[in-house]
Enzyme design. Sequence first.
Site, PDB file in Angstrom:
ATOM      1  N   GLU A 224       0.878  -1.177   0.000  1.00  0.00           N
ATOM      2  CA  GLU A 224       0.000   0.000   0.000  1.00  0.00           C
ATOM      3  C   GLU A 224       0.912   1.222   0.000  1.00  0.00           C
ATOM      4  OE1 GLU A 224      -3.320   0.158  -0.080  1.00  0.00           O
ATOM      5  OE2 GLU A 224      -3.770  -1.969   0.090  1.00  0.00           O
ATOM      6  N   CYS A 258      -2.093   9.582   2.426  1.00  0.00           N
ATOM      7  CA  CYS A 258      -1.640   8.961   1.170  1.00  0.00           C
ATOM      8  C   CYS A 258      -2.567   9.292   0.012  1.00  0.00           C
ATOM      9  CB  CYS A 258      -1.526   7.456   1.341  1.00  0.00           C
ATOM     10  SG  CYS A 258      -3.052   6.689   1.895  1.00  0.00           S
TER      11      CYS A 258
HETATM   12  P1  NAD Z   1       7.639   5.110   7.728  1.00  0.00           P
HETATM   13  O1  NAD Z   1       8.902   5.894   7.613  1.00  0.00           O
HETATM   14  O2  NAD Z   1       6.951   5.017   9.038  1.00  0.00           O
HETATM   15  O3  NAD Z   1       7.964   3.656   7.148  1.00  0.00           O
HETATM   16  C1  NAD Z   1       6.990   2.639   7.049  1.00  0.00           C
HETATM   17  C2  NAD Z   1       7.488   1.398   7.751  1.00  0.00           C
HETATM   18  O4  NAD Z   1       8.650   0.904   7.076  1.00  0.00           O
HETATM   19  C3  NAD Z   1       7.872   1.637   9.200  1.00  0.00           C
HETATM   20  O5  NAD Z   1       7.262   0.636   9.995  1.00  0.00           O
HETATM   21  C4  NAD Z   1       9.378   1.563   9.190  1.00  0.00           C
HETATM   22  O6  NAD Z   1       9.901   1.041  10.386  1.00  0.00           O
HETATM   23  C5  NAD Z   1       9.677   0.636   8.023  1.00  0.00           C
HETATM   24  N1  NAD Z   1      10.968   0.929   7.410  1.00  0.00           N
HETATM   25  C6  NAD Z   1      11.494   2.149   7.151  1.00  0.00           C
HETATM   26  N2  NAD Z   1      12.698   2.019   6.552  1.00  0.00           N
HETATM   27  C7  NAD Z   1      12.911   0.695   6.405  1.00  0.00           C
HETATM   28  C8  NAD Z   1      13.987  -0.093   5.850  1.00  0.00           C
HETATM   29  N3  NAD Z   1      15.064   0.474   5.313  1.00  0.00           N
HETATM   30  N4  NAD Z   1      13.873  -1.431   5.881  1.00  0.00           N
HETATM   31  C9  NAD Z   1      12.784  -2.024   6.415  1.00  0.00           C
HETATM   32  N5  NAD Z   1      11.757  -1.334   6.965  1.00  0.00           N
HETATM   33  C10 NAD Z   1      11.824  -0.015   6.966  1.00  0.00           C
HETATM   34  O7  NAD Z   1       6.525   5.668   6.734  1.00  0.00           O
HETATM   35  P2  NAD Z   1       6.672   6.283   5.286  1.00  0.00           P
HETATM   36  O8  NAD Z   1       7.151   5.250   4.347  1.00  0.00           O
HETATM   37  O9  NAD Z   1       7.343   7.597   5.329  1.00  0.00           O
HETATM   38  O10 NAD Z   1       5.107   6.535   5.002  1.00  0.00           O
HETATM   39  C11 NAD Z   1       4.669   7.501   4.153  1.00  0.00           C
HETATM   40  C12 NAD Z   1       4.333   6.894   2.804  1.00  0.00           C
HETATM   41  O11 NAD Z   1       3.343   5.902   2.970  1.00  0.00           O
HETATM   42  C13 NAD Z   1       3.758   7.898   1.835  1.00  0.00           C
HETATM   43  O12 NAD Z   1       4.307   7.686   0.561  1.00  0.00           O
HETATM   44  C14 NAD Z   1       2.270   7.561   1.831  1.00  0.00           C
HETATM   45  O13 NAD Z   1       1.618   7.923   0.642  1.00  0.00           O
HETATM   46  C15 NAD Z   1       2.296   6.089   2.041  1.00  0.00           C
HETATM   47  N6  NAD Z   1       1.048   5.615   2.643  1.00  0.00           N
HETATM   48  C16 NAD Z   1       0.256   4.792   1.910  1.00  0.00           C
HETATM   49  C17 NAD Z   1      -0.949   4.366   2.435  1.00  0.00           C
HETATM   50  C18 NAD Z   1      -1.848   3.460   1.657  1.00  0.00           C
HETATM   51  O14 NAD Z   1      -2.789   2.969   2.247  1.00  0.00           O
HETATM   52  N7  NAD Z   1      -1.600   3.225   0.386  1.00  0.00           N
HETATM   53  C19 NAD Z   1      -1.328   4.769   3.719  1.00  0.00           C
HETATM   54  C20 NAD Z   1      -0.485   5.583   4.444  1.00  0.00           C
HETATM   55  C21 NAD Z   1       0.718   6.008   3.892  1.00  0.00           C
END
Ligand code: NAD
Length: 470
Positions: A224, A258
Site C-alpha cells: 500500500e 496517502c
Molecule cells: P515510515 O517511515 O513510518 O515507514 C513505514 C514502515 O517501514 C515503518 O514501519 C518503518 O519502520 C519501516 N521501514 C522504514 N525504513 C525501512 C527499511 N530500510 N527497511 C525495512 N523497513 C523499513 O513511513 P513512510 O514510508 O514515510 O510513510 C509515508 C508513505 O506511505 C507515503 O508515501 C504515503 O503515501 C504512504 N502511505 C500509503 C498508504 C496506503 O494505504 N496506500 C497509507 C499511508 C501512507
Amino acid sequence: MPELQLVPTPHTDAQAHATRLVARLRGHFDSGATKSLRWRFSQLDALEHLLMEREGDILEALQKDLGKPETEALLSEVRMIVGEVRLTRKKLRSWMKPERVRTPLVAMPGRSYIYREPLGLVLIIAPWNYPFQTAVLPLVGALSAGNCAVLKPSEVAPHTSAVIAKWIPKYLDAEAVQVVEGGVAETTALLRQKWDHIFYTGNGTVGRIVMEAASKHLTPVTLELGGKSPTIVDETAHLDSAAKRIVYGKFFNAGQTCVAPDYVLVDERVHDALLNRMVSAVREFYGDDPKQSPDFARIIHDRHHARLARLLDGADVATGGETDASERYIAPTILKNVKEDDEVMKEEIFGPILPVISVPSVRAAIAFINRQPKPLALYCFSTNREAQEAVIEGTSAGGTTINHVWLHVGVPTLPFGGVGESGMGAYHGRHSFETFSHQRGVLKKSTLKDPPLMFPPYAPWKQRWLKRIL
Ligand code: NAD
C-alpha cells in the site's frame, strides 16, 4: 525515486527475537487454534472492546505524535476500524462458507467449490501518518481470515506505537498476535523470517526492500504505497463545493494523507474562481491564523518539516506559506502559477502544500496525469457525465472519487489499494478477508464409474466424443 537504502545487518538481539517469535506463532497456527469461526469472532469482539475502551489512549497518542485533531483521529483512525470490525463480524460466516461454483461437463459428475483458508503467519508493517489505522485495519482482515499476525508499527509515531504494543497483546490472543516495536533493524530482522504474507504500507523505496526480502521465501506481498494523487476541476464543476472539498481533503492531517489531493489541474476558464474560493475555504476552516486552530495538525518530524519548507522557497503563494520549525508547523498553503517541472511537482508532497496548475481542457489534464506514474487516487470535479467517464477511462489510478476527495476509501465494499507505482493488492471489507485468505479450488467427485473416454487406450471414437464435449 531515491536510491534503495542498503539493508543493514539487524542487531543480533532483534534477529534472535524475531526468530523465536515466528517459531512460537508458527506453532500456534499449526495447532489449528485460529481456524475456527469461534476464535475469529472472539478476536473481532476483543478488538472492538480495545477500540472502545482504549479510545482515549489512542487519541492522546495521536495528538502527541501528529497534533491530530480528535475529530480527524476518530473518523480516520478509530471509528473507521470499529465499522470494519462490525461489518466483518456480520458477514464473516457467509464469507467463510465454501462457495459453490459451476462445474463443466468434463468434470461431471462432481461439485466445485472455493474454500477460503488462512495463509498462516502474516507480517503487517505500518507507517506514521495514520499510525493506528494502518496497523490495525489490516489486522481485522488477517484475524477474520484465521491467521496469526505480527504488527510492526512505525517508530516515527512513537506514542501510537507504544499504545499498540501495550494493548494489542492484552486484548487479543497473545499466542496469535504480537507487536514488535522498532525501526529499520527490527523490521529488517522480521523481514528475514519466512512469512505467508507481508502487508506493507509506506513509501515505494521501502516497498522495494520489502518485496525483495519477500522474494527469498516466495512470500506474497500487499504493498500500500503513495504517490501524487491528482485532482481535475473542469469548467462545469460546482466550484463552491469543489473548493471546500479539496481544501478539506488536502489539509486533513496537515496533508499527510496517502490519498490527499496532491495537486489540482483546473480548467483555465475557472482557474481564478476556484483559487479564490479555495483561499476563502482555508480561512473559513482554520481562521485568520491557522497556527492557533485546534483543527489543524502538525508535521510528524523535523526532517519532513525541513523538506516541506524547502518546497516553499521561491514559490508563488496564493495563501499560507508560513512555517515554524519549533512547532513543526507549515501553514495550509495554496500555490499558484505552478509548472509541471517545478520542484513541488517532482515527488509526493505529503504535507499541507497544494499546487494549482491551469490547463486548457480535460483532455490536457488527462495527458498531464498520464505522463506521471499511476497514482493511488484520482479525483475529478465535473457535472458533465461524459467528462467524468473520459477521466475514468483515460487514466489509471488505485481508486477514484468523483466530485469529492478520498471518500471512496471509507466505502468498505470498494477495494482499496494502488496500481503500478502506487502499490499492489487491496483491502477493506471483504477484500481484506480475501487478501489474507488462500482461495482453494476443490472439486468433489462422485464415486460413480468413470466414462472410459479419457482413459487409455485412447481411440479415435473416444477423441470424437471428447471433441464434442470439450
Ligand atoms: P515510515 O517511515 O513510518 O515507514 C513505514 C514502515 O517501514 C515503518 O514501519 C518503518 O519502520 C519501516 N521501514 C522504514 N525504513 C525501512 C527499511 N530500510 N527497511 C525495512 N523497513 C523499513 O513511513 P513512510 O514510508 O514515510 O510513510 C509515508 C508513505 O506511505 C507515503 O508515501 C504515503 O503515501 C504512504 N502511505 C500509503 C498508504 C496506503 O494505504 N496506500 C497509507 C499511508 C501512507
